[in-house]
Motif scaffolding. Structure first.
Motif, PDB file in Angstrom:
ATOM      1  N   PRO A 242       7.654 -18.179  10.878  1.00  0.00           N
ATOM      2  CA  PRO A 242       8.643 -17.436  10.099  1.00  0.00           C
ATOM      3  C   PRO A 242       7.960 -16.680   8.957  1.00  0.00           C
ATOM      4  N   TYR A 243       8.404 -15.455   8.741  1.00  0.00           N
ATOM      5  CA  TYR A 243       7.803 -14.649   7.680  1.00  0.00           C
ATOM      6  C   TYR A 243       8.811 -13.635   7.176  1.00  0.00           C
ATOM      7  N   GLU A 244       8.552 -13.157   5.977  1.00  0.00           N
ATOM      8  CA  GLU A 244       9.408 -12.168   5.326  1.00  0.00           C
ATOM      9  C   GLU A 244       8.572 -10.918   5.036  1.00  0.00           C
ATOM     10  N   PRO A 245       8.853  -9.802   5.709  1.00  0.00           N
ATOM     11  CA  PRO A 245       8.036  -8.606   5.499  1.00  0.00           C
ATOM     12  C   PRO A 245       8.508  -7.776   4.309  1.00  0.00           C
ATOM     13  N   HIS A 246       7.563  -7.232   3.581  1.00  0.00           N
ATOM     14  CA  HIS A 246       7.835  -6.314   2.479  1.00  0.00           C
ATOM     15  C   HIS A 246       7.078  -5.020   2.766  1.00  0.00           C
ATOM     16  N   ARG A 247       7.783  -3.912   2.738  1.00  0.00           N
ATOM     17  CA  ARG A 247       7.187  -2.622   3.090  1.00  0.00           C
ATOM     18  C   ARG A 247       6.470  -2.026   1.883  1.00  0.00           C
ATOM     19  N   ILE A 248       5.186  -1.782   2.023  1.00  0.00           N
ATOM     20  CA  ILE A 248       4.354  -1.205   0.971  1.00  0.00           C
ATOM     21  C   ILE A 248       4.129   0.262   1.312  1.00  0.00           C
ATOM     22  N   GLU A 249       4.758   1.153   0.573  1.00  0.00           N
ATOM     23  CA  GLU A 249       4.718   2.578   0.901  1.00  0.00           C
ATOM     24  C   GLU A 249       3.492   3.257   0.290  1.00  0.00           C
ATOM     25  N   PHE A 250       2.838   4.076   1.113  1.00  0.00           N
ATOM     26  CA  PHE A 250       1.676   4.818   0.626  1.00  0.00           C
ATOM     27  C   PHE A 250       2.078   6.006  -0.248  1.00  0.00           C
ATOM     28  N   GLY A 251       3.231   6.593   0.030  1.00  0.00           N
ATOM     29  CA  GLY A 251       3.661   7.783  -0.718  1.00  0.00           C
ATOM     30  C   GLY A 251       3.644   7.578  -2.217  1.00  0.00           C
ATOM     31  N   PRO A 252       4.322   6.552  -2.713  1.00  0.00           N
ATOM     32  CA  PRO A 252       4.289   6.282  -4.158  1.00  0.00           C
ATOM     33  C   PRO A 252       3.112   5.403  -4.584  1.00  0.00           C
ATOM     34  N   ASN A 253       2.151   5.201  -3.662  1.00  0.00           N
ATOM     35  CA  ASN A 253       0.960   4.391  -3.967  1.00  0.00           C
ATOM     36  C   ASN A 253       1.311   2.962  -4.362  1.00  0.00           C
ATOM     37  N   ASP A 254       2.250   2.371  -3.625  1.00  0.00           N
ATOM     38  CA  ASP A 254       2.596   0.967  -3.874  1.00  0.00           C
ATOM     39  C   ASP A 254       1.369   0.071  -3.864  1.00  0.00           C
TER      40      ASP A 254
END
Length: 239
Positions: free
Chosen positions: A44-56
């Motif tokens: 089981p896991y919880e994904p968090h999206r790290i966006e390149f556009g805003p340089n997360d």
């Protein structure tokens, strides 16, 4: 409930369920290695999206988990000794998950280290070289329009590396034999990505590597691959 407050990244990307693995990633060739492995392992896991556009990936919160500012990274709330652990570098994460579960790596010690060799082959060769090919072929094409050397350099190295894989897969179903391992998971997203992300299939000459192409089809036919290849998904507002 596990306390993850010691990890600053959780302040920017809060955990809805801190008792399961937290994945910080994006569906890139490196990123999907971990989501595919997690799906294969049934963890089981919880994904968090790290966006390149805003340089997360460059924010202080993300860098607190990965000083190199690159995806993917994870927090396992039940790490060694039952304590939370943060990990970065996709190859290291794959190996950690495999050892944690005793799956996706052979039990035989010799085969285990052969698998590790192929993971390192991807990390040190296939990923960087195909990535540089894609950069100069697709993203920096205008900048090198009068100099074909960068693209040709990395194209030729990509072909050489695929040739190494072709020889390895000629009489094998998977990279280290009859068993699907983290070596396959490390490699196939990059072979796929050079085509899907960079449009390099014809330039690299994928038709010259039939064993690799058959292997890629087998990798992608796995249900865990089909699901993990698109994780983390976009939020409805982003789609």
């Amino acid at each position: 409930m596990t306390d993850l407050s010691a990890f600053p990244i959780t302040r920017k990307w809060p955990a809805k369920n801190p008792d399961i693995i937290q994945l910080y990633s994006l569906p890139t060739p490196n990123g999907v290695k971990v989501s595919i492995a997690l799906e294969e392992l049934g963890l089981p896991y919880e994904p968090h999206r790290i966006e390149f556009g805003p340089n997360d990936q460059k924010t202080p919160e993300f860098v607190s988990l990965n000083p190199n500012g690159r995806i993917p990274a994870i927090i396992d709330p039940h790490g060694p000794g039952g304590q939370p652990i943060g990990l970065f570098e996709s190859g290291a994460i794959l190996w950690y998950l495999a050892e944690k579960t005793g799956k996706l790596i052979p039990a035989d010690p010799a085969k285990k280290y052969e698998t590790l060799c192929w993971v390192m082959f991807q990390m040190g060769g296939v990923g960087p070289m195909l990535g540089q090919f894609g950069h100069f072929y697709k993203f920096a094409a205008e900048k090198v329009a009068n100099n074909s050397y960068p693209m040709e350099r990395y194209r030729d190295e990509a072909k050489r590396l695929l040739g190494v894989m072709e020889a390895q897969l000629k009489d094998r179903q998977w990279i280290v034999g009859d068993t699907y391992t983290v070596a396959d998971i490390a490699l196939f997203p990059w072979v796929r990505g050079a085509d899907i992300f960079y449009g390099g299939r014809d330039v690299i000459g994928y038709g010259d590597f039939p064993a690799v192409m058959d292997w890629l089809d087998r990798c992608m036919a796995r249900p865990a691959s089909q699901k993990g290849i698109d994780i983390p998904v976009k939020a409805p507002a982003e789609a």
